[in-house]
Motif scaffolding. Structure first.
Motif, PDB file in Angstrom:
ATOM      1  N   ALA A 268      34.537 -17.019 -52.356  1.00 17.86           N
ATOM      2  CA  ALA A 268      35.141 -15.698 -52.549  1.00 17.86           C
ATOM      3  C   ALA A 268      34.474 -14.667 -51.643  1.00 17.86           C
ATOM      4  N   TRP A 269      35.286 -13.762 -51.094  1.00 17.37           N
ATOM      5  CA  TRP A 269      34.774 -12.731 -50.196  1.00 17.37           C
ATOM      6  C   TRP A 269      33.680 -11.903 -50.873  1.00 17.37           C
ATOM      7  N   THR A 270      33.928 -11.515 -52.127  1.00 18.19           N
ATOM      8  CA  THR A 270      32.946 -10.679 -52.834  1.00 18.19           C
ATOM      9  C   THR A 270      31.638 -11.429 -53.050  1.00 18.19           C
ATOM     10  N   HIS A 271      31.721 -12.730 -53.312  1.00 17.44           N
ATOM     11  CA  HIS A 271      30.499 -13.517 -53.502  1.00 17.44           C
ATOM     12  C   HIS A 271      29.703 -13.596 -52.206  1.00 17.44           C
ATOM     13  N   MET A 272      30.384 -13.771 -51.080  1.00 15.61           N
ATOM     14  CA  MET A 272      29.705 -13.828 -49.788  1.00 15.61           C
ATOM     15  C   MET A 272      29.003 -12.503 -49.507  1.00 15.61           C
ATOM     16  N   TRP A 273      29.698 -11.412 -49.781  1.00 11.07           N
ATOM     17  CA  TRP A 273      29.131 -10.092 -49.532  1.00 11.07           C
ATOM     18  C   TRP A 273      27.891  -9.859 -50.397  1.00 11.07           C
ATOM     19  N   LYS A 274      28.007 -10.164 -51.698  1.00 11.37           N
ATOM     20  CA  LYS A 274      26.893  -9.919 -52.619  1.00 11.37           C
ATOM     21  C   LYS A 274      25.703 -10.814 -52.313  1.00 11.37           C
ATOM     22  N   THR A 275      25.960 -12.062 -51.908  1.00 15.75           N
ATOM     23  CA  THR A 275      24.860 -12.982 -51.607  1.00 15.75           C
ATOM     24  C   THR A 275      23.973 -12.433 -50.501  1.00 15.75           C
ATOM     25  N   VAL A 276      24.591 -11.905 -49.475  1.00 19.75           N
ATOM     26  CA  VAL A 276      23.824 -11.388 -48.331  1.00 19.75           C
ATOM     27  C   VAL A 276      23.176 -10.052 -48.656  1.00 19.75           C
ATOM     28  N   THR A 277      23.937  -9.124 -49.189  1.00 21.32           N
ATOM     29  CA  THR A 277      23.425  -7.767 -49.392  1.00 21.32           C
ATOM     30  C   THR A 277      22.376  -7.684 -50.498  1.00 21.32           C
ATOM     31  N   ARG A 278      22.319  -8.690 -51.387  1.00 22.66           N
ATOM     32  CA  ARG A 278      21.302  -8.701 -52.446  1.00 22.66           C
ATOM     33  C   ARG A 278      20.077  -9.521 -52.067  1.00 22.66           C
ATOM     34  N   ASP A 279      20.072 -10.061 -50.864  1.00 26.81           N
ATOM     35  CA  ASP A 279      18.913 -10.802 -50.359  1.00 26.81           C
ATOM     36  C   ASP A 279      17.918  -9.780 -49.805  1.00 26.81           C
ATOM     37  N   LYS A 280      17.032  -9.276 -50.668  1.00 26.57           N
ATOM     38  CA  LYS A 280      16.176  -8.141 -50.305  1.00 26.57           C
ATOM     39  C   LYS A 280      15.283  -8.402 -49.096  1.00 26.57           C
ATOM     40  N   PRO A 281      14.595  -9.581 -49.009  1.00 25.04           N
ATOM     41  CA  PRO A 281      13.778  -9.811 -47.810  1.00 25.04           C
ATOM     42  C   PRO A 281      14.597  -9.796 -46.524  1.00 25.04           C
ATOM     43  N   PHE A 282      15.810 -10.358 -46.584  1.00 28.03           N
ATOM     44  CA  PHE A 282      16.647 -10.399 -45.387  1.00 28.03           C
ATOM     45  C   PHE A 282      17.131  -9.003 -45.010  1.00 28.03           C
ATOM     46  N   VAL A 283      17.557  -8.214 -45.998  1.00 22.12           N
ATOM     47  CA  VAL A 283      18.012  -6.848 -45.720  1.00 22.12           C
ATOM     48  C   VAL A 283      16.870  -6.022 -45.135  1.00 22.12           C
ATOM     49  N   HIS A 284      15.659  -6.197 -45.660  1.00 18.35           N
ATOM     50  CA  HIS A 284      14.480  -5.507 -45.123  1.00 18.35           C
ATOM     51  C   HIS A 284      14.242  -5.907 -43.672  1.00 18.35           C
ATOM     52  N   PHE A 285      14.334  -7.196 -43.403  1.00 14.92           N
ATOM     53  CA  PHE A 285      14.126  -7.684 -42.039  1.00 14.92           C
ATOM     54  C   PHE A 285      15.162  -7.094 -41.081  1.00 14.92           C
ATOM     55  N   VAL A 286      16.407  -7.056 -41.499  1.00 14.01           N
ATOM     56  CA  VAL A 286      17.466  -6.481 -40.663  1.00 14.01           C
ATOM     57  C   VAL A 286      17.185  -5.005 -40.386  1.00 14.01           C
ATOM     58  N   ALA A 287      16.706  -4.281 -41.396  1.00 14.66           N
ATOM     59  CA  ALA A 287      16.383  -2.862 -41.198  1.00 14.66           C
ATOM     60  C   ALA A 287      15.279  -2.695 -40.158  1.00 14.66           C
ATOM     61  N   VAL A 288      14.272  -3.559 -40.211  1.00 14.36           N
ATOM     62  CA  VAL A 288      13.176  -3.494 -39.231  1.00 14.36           C
ATOM     63  C   VAL A 288      13.701  -3.752 -37.821  1.00 14.36           C
TER      64      VAL A 288
END
Length: 382
Positions: A181-201
């Motif tokens: 599901a599209w929503t599941h794909m979106w939530k899986t990535v955006t709730r991955d806190k270490p990955f989101v932090h890394f992308v911000a860096v």
């Protein structure tokens, strides 16, 4: 790898010379040229989360083929006219093509290689990319003073060739047995806190990296007074990467991956300061060398972190989200780069853009620090 070689030639033969063509041949202001490069950047990196999700759903081969063909059309369109409207439309089409093939290509490489050799394979790909840059520098330096229009058409044709090769030669890669599901794909990535932090860096990394397409070419032309000297930048950069990328990758793999990224930021920031203070080509080359070593330290590490954290059914989605860092950092870099160059010159601070770049490097180093304890896997938290 064949596609990577063709893409590298097509991109680097055209884009580094585009800003020089706009500001010199068409007499655009650095600000307007920077805005066009920013629009291409946002058109490419902005939709990548969505295009990555589409790739994971429909398969990698079709997405790659369409992306290459659109990029080819966009690049060829730069030859059709000189009006700002047409140039901006061309940039948008080329950017959308890139948004389709860039995260998908990284995901395909991840899927086709064993995890043990993934980082090494990426390093080899970078060597091949830089062999393409060497060829592109020769083509660009020959054609930019002869016919920018011919250069545009040739670059577009190389991407079209990559699309044809992909359609007939790349294996069909479908990573989702059942559509997620599209929503599941979106939530899986955006709730991955270490990955989101890394992308911000990594926003800071792309802010510095994108100076390769505006401030750095403008600087070498300012020193040498020759438009063709832009090729010096990419010859030095690619030559170093061909020789040193794999050895540096082997060395980086032995250390904490985030500490390696921080070291890369330091080298890139120092390189920008040297470039800004250079009054002679020799000093300029030293600055590019420092900048290049920083790139070679960061890039394999960032690929390794992204592929390590990615859900196997959402690899392209993860890479698409990662490239949001390029959309934001690169877009800001190119959008404000021309403005900073103009403002710096008008207030008697021509080195303003270089000091800003060094400050961004320091901020990125500090931001990456907490990730040493939060990323899993070998080298991430030792």
């Amino acid at each position: 790898m064949s596609n990577s070689f063709l893409m590298s030639i097509g991109f680097y033969a055209l884009i580094p010379n585009l800003s020089v063509y706009l500001t010199h041949s068409l007499s655009w202001s650095p600000l307007l040229a920077g805005v066009l490069l920013m629009v291409r950047q946002f058109s490419q990196q902005g939709p990548m989360m969505l295009t990555g999700m589409i790739s994971d759903r429909v398969g990698y081969r079709a997405t790659l083929t369409l992306g290459f063909l659109l990029r080819g059309i966009g690049f060829a369109m730069f030859a059709l006219g000189t009006s700002p409207l047409l140039m901006f439309v061309s940039a948008i089409i080329a950017g959308i093509g890139g948004s389709l093939f860039e995260p998908t290509g990284d995901a395909a490489l991840t899927t086709l290689t064993d995890a043990t050799w993934r980082s090494r394979t990426y390093a080899v790909k970078k060597v091949i990319d830089n062999l393409g840059i060497v060829v592109s520098a020769l083509i660009g330096s020959l054609l930019v003073n002869v016919s920018f229009h011919l250069l545009s058409v040739l670059s577009g044709a190389l991407f079209a060739a990559a699309g044809i090769i992909t359609y007939f030669r790349l294996p069909a890669i479908n990573v989702q047995v059942k559509p997620v599901a599209w929503t599941h794909m979106w939530k899986t990535v955006t709730r991955d806190k270490p990955f989101v932090h890394f992308v911000a860096v990594m926003i800071g990394y792309f802010f510095m990296f994108m100076q390769l397409y505006l401030a750095i070419p403008a600087r070498i032309v300012e020193i040498t007074h020759e438009a063709s000297s832009v090729s010096i930048v990419f010859l030095v950069l690619s030559g170093m990467m061909i020789v040193l990328q794999v050895p540096i990758n082997v060395l980086v793999a032995k250390f904490n991956v985030i500490r390696s990224v921080q070291t890369g930021f330091l080298l890139m920031g120092t390189g920008l300061l040297v470039l800004g203070s250079a009054a002679h080509v020799t000093v300029f080359v030293c600055g590019i060398a420092l900048f290049a070593i920083g790139l070679m330290t960061i890039e394999p590490a960032s690929f390794d972190v992204t592929s390590r954290l990615a859900n196997p059914e959402m690899t392209a989605t993860y890479f698409g989200f990662y490239y949001l860092a390029m959309a934001i950092g690169g877009g800001i870099s190119q959008g404000t780069g021309g403005l900073l160059m103009q403002v710096g010159s008008s207030i008697g601070l021509p080195g303003l853009i270089w000091w800003i770049g060094a400050f961004v490097a320091l901020l990125s180093m500090a931001g990456a620090g907490p990730l040493r304890k939060s990323l899993p896997g070998k080298g991430a938290a030792e």
